[in-house]
Design a protein around this motif. Sequence first.
Motif, PDB file in Angstrom:
ATOM      1  N   VAL A 271       6.720  21.886 -42.312  1.00 50.48           N
ATOM      2  CA  VAL A 271       5.761  20.900 -42.823  1.00 50.48           C
ATOM      3  C   VAL A 271       4.407  21.556 -43.055  1.00 50.48           C
ATOM      4  O   VAL A 271       3.703  21.271 -44.034  1.00 50.48           O
ATOM      5  CB  VAL A 271       5.651  19.711 -41.853  1.00 50.48           C
ATOM      6  CG1 VAL A 271       4.503  18.778 -42.233  1.00 50.48           C
ATOM      7  CG2 VAL A 271       6.969  18.929 -41.820  1.00 50.48           C
ATOM      8  N   ASN A 272       4.006  22.430 -42.105  1.00 48.24           N
ATOM      9  CA  ASN A 272       2.828  23.283 -42.299  1.00 48.24           C
ATOM     10  C   ASN A 272       1.532  22.480 -42.395  1.00 48.24           C
ATOM     11  O   ASN A 272       0.592  22.868 -43.092  1.00 48.24           O
ATOM     12  CB  ASN A 272       3.004  24.158 -43.554  1.00 48.24           C
ATOM     13  CG  ASN A 272       2.118  25.394 -43.531  1.00 48.24           C
ATOM     14  OD1 ASN A 272       1.801  25.914 -42.450  1.00 48.24           O
ATOM     15  ND2 ASN A 272       1.731  25.875 -44.698  1.00 48.24           N
ATOM     16  N   ASP A 273       1.482  21.350 -41.720  1.00 48.23           N
ATOM     17  CA  ASP A 273       0.295  20.492 -41.721  1.00 48.23           C
ATOM     18  C   ASP A 273       0.354  19.667 -40.444  1.00 48.23           C
ATOM     19  O   ASP A 273       1.076  18.678 -40.363  1.00 48.23           O
ATOM     20  CB  ASP A 273       0.301  19.598 -42.961  1.00 48.23           C
ATOM     21  CG  ASP A 273      -0.930  18.698 -43.056  1.00 48.23           C
ATOM     22  OD1 ASP A 273      -1.518  18.363 -42.011  1.00 48.23           O
ATOM     23  OD2 ASP A 273      -1.266  18.284 -44.182  1.00 48.23           O
ATOM     24  N   ASP A 274      -0.408  20.069 -39.425  1.00 48.16           N
ATOM     25  CA  ASP A 274      -0.285  19.410 -38.123  1.00 48.16           C
ATOM     26  C   ASP A 274      -0.695  17.949 -38.145  1.00 48.16           C
ATOM     27  O   ASP A 274      -0.104  17.118 -37.447  1.00 48.16           O
ATOM     28  CB  ASP A 274      -1.098  20.168 -37.072  1.00 48.16           C
ATOM     29  CG  ASP A 274      -0.281  21.268 -36.410  1.00 48.16           C
ATOM     30  OD1 ASP A 274       0.913  21.406 -36.742  1.00 48.16           O
ATOM     31  OD2 ASP A 274      -0.826  21.984 -35.542  1.00 48.16           O
ATOM     32  N   ASP A 275      -1.708  17.598 -38.912  1.00 46.62           N
ATOM     33  CA  ASP A 275      -2.085  16.182 -39.014  1.00 46.62           C
ATOM     34  C   ASP A 275      -0.915  15.362 -39.547  1.00 46.62           C
ATOM     35  O   ASP A 275      -0.585  14.295 -39.019  1.00 46.62           O
ATOM     36  CB  ASP A 275      -3.306  16.016 -39.924  1.00 46.62           C
ATOM     37  CG  ASP A 275      -4.595  16.478 -39.266  1.00 46.62           C
ATOM     38  OD1 ASP A 275      -4.611  16.603 -38.021  1.00 46.62           O
ATOM     39  OD2 ASP A 275      -5.575  16.731 -39.992  1.00 46.62           O
ATOM     40  N   LYS A 276      -0.284  15.868 -40.577  1.00 47.31           N
ATOM     41  CA  LYS A 276       0.879  15.179 -41.151  1.00 47.31           C
ATOM     42  C   LYS A 276       2.027  15.142 -40.156  1.00 47.31           C
ATOM     43  O   LYS A 276       2.723  14.123 -40.024  1.00 47.31           O
ATOM     44  CB  LYS A 276       1.311  15.882 -42.443  1.00 47.31           C
ATOM     45  CG  LYS A 276       2.474  15.207 -43.161  1.00 47.31           C
ATOM     46  CD  LYS A 276       2.783  15.911 -44.477  1.00 47.31           C
ATOM     47  CE  LYS A 276       3.929  15.230 -45.216  1.00 47.31           C
ATOM     48  NZ  LYS A 276       4.212  15.889 -46.527  1.00 47.31           N
ATOM     49  N   TRP A 277       2.240  16.239 -39.441  1.00 48.93           N
ATOM     50  CA  TRP A 277       3.351  16.320 -38.490  1.00 48.93           C
ATOM     51  C   TRP A 277       3.218  15.270 -37.394  1.00 48.93           C
ATOM     52  O   TRP A 277       4.162  14.551 -37.085  1.00 48.93           O
ATOM     53  CB  TRP A 277       3.425  17.716 -37.892  1.00 48.93           C
ATOM     54  CG  TRP A 277       4.439  17.848 -36.792  1.00 48.93           C
ATOM     55  CD1 TRP A 277       4.187  17.980 -35.457  1.00 48.93           C
ATOM     56  CD2 TRP A 277       5.867  17.851 -36.928  1.00 48.93           C
ATOM     57  NE1 TRP A 277       5.357  18.064 -34.750  1.00 48.93           N
ATOM     58  CE2 TRP A 277       6.410  17.990 -35.631  1.00 48.93           C
ATOM     59  CE3 TRP A 277       6.731  17.753 -38.016  1.00 48.93           C
ATOM     60  CZ2 TRP A 277       7.787  18.036 -35.386  1.00 48.93           C
ATOM     61  CZ3 TRP A 277       8.105  17.791 -37.787  1.00 48.93           C
ATOM     62  CH2 TRP A 277       8.618  17.928 -36.489  1.00 48.93           C
TER      63      TRP A 277
ATOM     64  N   ARG B 274       8.148  21.528 -37.719  1.00 51.98           N
ATOM     65  CA  ARG B 274       6.678  21.408 -37.698  1.00 51.98           C
ATOM     66  C   ARG B 274       6.044  22.471 -38.579  1.00 51.98           C
ATOM     67  O   ARG B 274       5.100  22.186 -39.335  1.00 51.98           O
ATOM     68  CB  ARG B 274       6.177  21.542 -36.261  1.00 51.98           C
ATOM     69  CG  ARG B 274       4.653  21.561 -36.129  1.00 51.98           C
ATOM     70  CD  ARG B 274       4.248  21.789 -34.683  1.00 51.98           C
ATOM     71  NE  ARG B 274       2.805  21.722 -34.503  1.00 51.98           N
ATOM     72  CZ  ARG B 274       2.193  21.824 -33.318  1.00 51.98           C
ATOM     73  NH1 ARG B 274       2.922  21.993 -32.219  1.00 51.98           N
ATOM     74  NH2 ARG B 274       0.873  21.756 -33.231  1.00 51.98           N
ATOM     75  N   HIS B 275       6.566  23.689 -38.524  1.00 47.86           N
ATOM     76  CA  HIS B 275       5.967  24.777 -39.304  1.00 47.86           C
ATOM     77  C   HIS B 275       6.463  24.777 -40.746  1.00 47.86           C
ATOM     78  O   HIS B 275       5.789  25.310 -41.634  1.00 47.86           O
ATOM     79  CB  HIS B 275       6.215  26.105 -38.593  1.00 47.86           C
ATOM     80  CG  HIS B 275       5.471  26.198 -37.299  1.00 47.86           C
ATOM     81  ND1 HIS B 275       6.030  25.854 -36.076  1.00 47.86           N
ATOM     82  CD2 HIS B 275       4.188  26.543 -37.027  1.00 47.86           C
ATOM     83  CE1 HIS B 275       5.134  26.007 -35.128  1.00 47.86           C
ATOM     84  NE2 HIS B 275       4.001  26.425 -35.667  1.00 47.86           N
TER      85      HIS B 275
ATOM     86  N   ASP C 170       7.236  31.701 -43.283  1.00 45.98           N
ATOM     87  CA  ASP C 170       5.963  32.417 -43.328  1.00 45.98           C
ATOM     88  C   ASP C 170       6.163  33.846 -42.844  1.00 45.98           C
ATOM     89  O   ASP C 170       6.753  34.088 -41.782  1.00 45.98           O
ATOM     90  CB  ASP C 170       4.925  31.730 -42.449  1.00 45.98           C
ATOM     91  CG  ASP C 170       4.525  30.361 -42.987  1.00 45.98           C
ATOM     92  OD1 ASP C 170       4.646  30.152 -44.209  1.00 45.98           O
ATOM     93  OD2 ASP C 170       4.107  29.506 -42.178  1.00 45.98           O
TER      94      ASP C 170
ATOM     95  N   THR D 266       8.490  13.504 -45.291  1.00 48.04           N
ATOM     96  CA  THR D 266       7.932  14.802 -45.707  1.00 48.04           C
ATOM     97  C   THR D 266       7.962  14.978 -47.215  1.00 48.04           C
ATOM     98  O   THR D 266       7.253  15.832 -47.748  1.00 48.04           O
ATOM     99  CB  THR D 266       8.714  15.960 -45.063  1.00 48.04           C
ATOM    100  OG1 THR D 266      10.084  15.911 -45.498  1.00 48.04           O
ATOM    101  CG2 THR D 266       8.650  15.886 -43.551  1.00 48.04           C
TER     102      THR D 266
ATOM    103  N   ARG E 211       3.498  32.411 -47.607  1.00 46.70           N
ATOM    104  CA  ARG E 211       4.673  31.536 -47.523  1.00 46.70           C
ATOM    105  C   ARG E 211       5.661  31.916 -48.624  1.00 46.70           C
ATOM    106  O   ARG E 211       5.288  32.073 -49.792  1.00 46.70           O
ATOM    107  CB  ARG E 211       4.283  30.069 -47.651  1.00 46.70           C
ATOM    108  CG  ARG E 211       5.489  29.124 -47.767  1.00 46.70           C
ATOM    109  CD  ARG E 211       5.265  27.777 -47.136  1.00 46.70           C
ATOM    110  NE  ARG E 211       5.252  27.868 -45.675  1.00 46.70           N
ATOM    111  CZ  ARG E 211       5.522  26.841 -44.854  1.00 46.70           C
ATOM    112  NH1 ARG E 211       5.819  25.653 -45.358  1.00 46.70           N
ATOM    113  NH2 ARG E 211       5.485  26.987 -43.551  1.00 46.70           N
TER     114      ARG E 211
END
Length: 538
Positions: A417-423, A414-415, A497, A452, A506
């Motif tokens: 990917v670094n984009d919660d909407d996308k996750w 998840r981190h 990060d 991803t 990052r």
Amino acid sequence: MKKILALSFIIISFQNIFSQETTTRKDSLQGGLRPERTCFDVLRYDLNIKVNPDEKSVVGYNDISFKVVDNTSKIQLDLFDNMQVDSIVFNSEKLNYKREFNAVFINFPTSLKIGTNEKIRFYYSGKPIIAKNAPWDGGFIFTKDGQGKPWVGVACQGTGASLWYPVKDSQSDEPDFGATIKVAVPNGLMEVSNGRLIGSEDLKNGYTRWDWEVKNPINTYSINVSVGDYVSIHENYKGLDLDYYVLRQNEVAAKIHFEEVKPMMDCFQSKFGPYPFASDSYKLVETPYLGMEHQSAVAYGNKYVNGYLGTDRSGTGIGLLFDYIIIHESGHEWFGNNITSKDSADMWIHEGFTCYTENVFVECQFGYEKGQQYVNGCKRNIDNVSPIIGPYGVNKEGSGDMYEKGALLLNTLRHVVNDDDKWWKLFLKYSETFHNKIIDTEAVISFFNTETGMNLTPIFNQYLRHASIPKLELRKSKGKLGLRWKTDEPKFNMPIDLKVNGKKYRFYPTTTWVTTKYKINKLEEVEVLTNDFYIDVN
């Protein structure tokens, strides 16, 4: 049979070579896919049995309907060798068979032709294995409730469904058109199985038969029997039938405690899609053991307390804010029952994803920070001494780290990917893409890589196929921050990060030392965000 998505022939072949060196013929008979198993596709099971709690015995038959996918005159079914094969009937004639350990090789008088649908009736009887510590070992539980009435259950994940009924005991095949489970028990008791109750009948011999029907494909270890002095609690929540079968003396407590199901359903359906087995209803069934993810009949034995029998597996206090068994075992309805691993070696596909559903529920109820605190607290349950993935083809699971380490792998991704909407869109699409399918690890990795647009294969491999987790090494080099990964997996290159002097950046380290542009006076000025990434730091 669910459609099997298997992309890992080379890896499976290698692991099979390994398993042959360390396991037995009995293991390969139970876990392997030989022609006698792959030549037919199960369409339906129709069980009709009697359970005698006093004798601790089972007697009856299973009608097994199947489609022939390769011409054959022999098939393999499975029944533990302590159980008696009474007869196997095909077109009104008894068939010859040979038993080898728990495998039953059945011979037909003439070859079965590809494309035909056939059915055999398998009569059997006996006293099934009694579990010593269910659900951690497989078998029946014959006990008494608080009122002295018989209370019976069975849990067989890992050990095998064939410990109590004749079946094609492989996760690679599920009945396309579900099952009926008809179970006769002594009058005054109720029997609960998967799916919906379609009727009951007093057999006029001291027994009542309870008839259940499952409309969806179902993994064999999920098919279940629970017997007790049950009362039924029913309600409909936003169009979904919720049914609870609990011991009579616990009816009031259950009505209060099981209210947690509603926010859980709201959370899980928002993140993972609609409840997969609505046509079979959602049930919690009180059992004399802690719990198990029996499809549409989730076994519940957590004694109406929060946590894990009143304890917090995370050590943070957050685990006491919800009932672990309700949340975890219900999470399996999406991950394990709906999306099933082809081989038990890949059971992390069940347990890692389902352990992550606990974190998802905490986040839904209490927010992101609490969710991160909970999942990171669960690190204390991880050993990192053997790989998560086990040997293929021999009915062997990998390390118990598949639970919390699997969840922390997903939290790490998840981190990455670094984009919660996308996750969350990706996670929902994962559930939708593999709805009602049987898959393997390579299918999971391929999906995440595609969605991803990243090569996550080295990350998956490090966490799943090696015992240790990635180690980030830091150094000061000519006044600047240097870093690299130390891993078992070659070409490992996970982004990470860090905070340098309080500011978040990052970085993209590899297994080779890289000196960054960031000036530091000492390494203490660097903070590695280990709550976001499950790693070691040196």
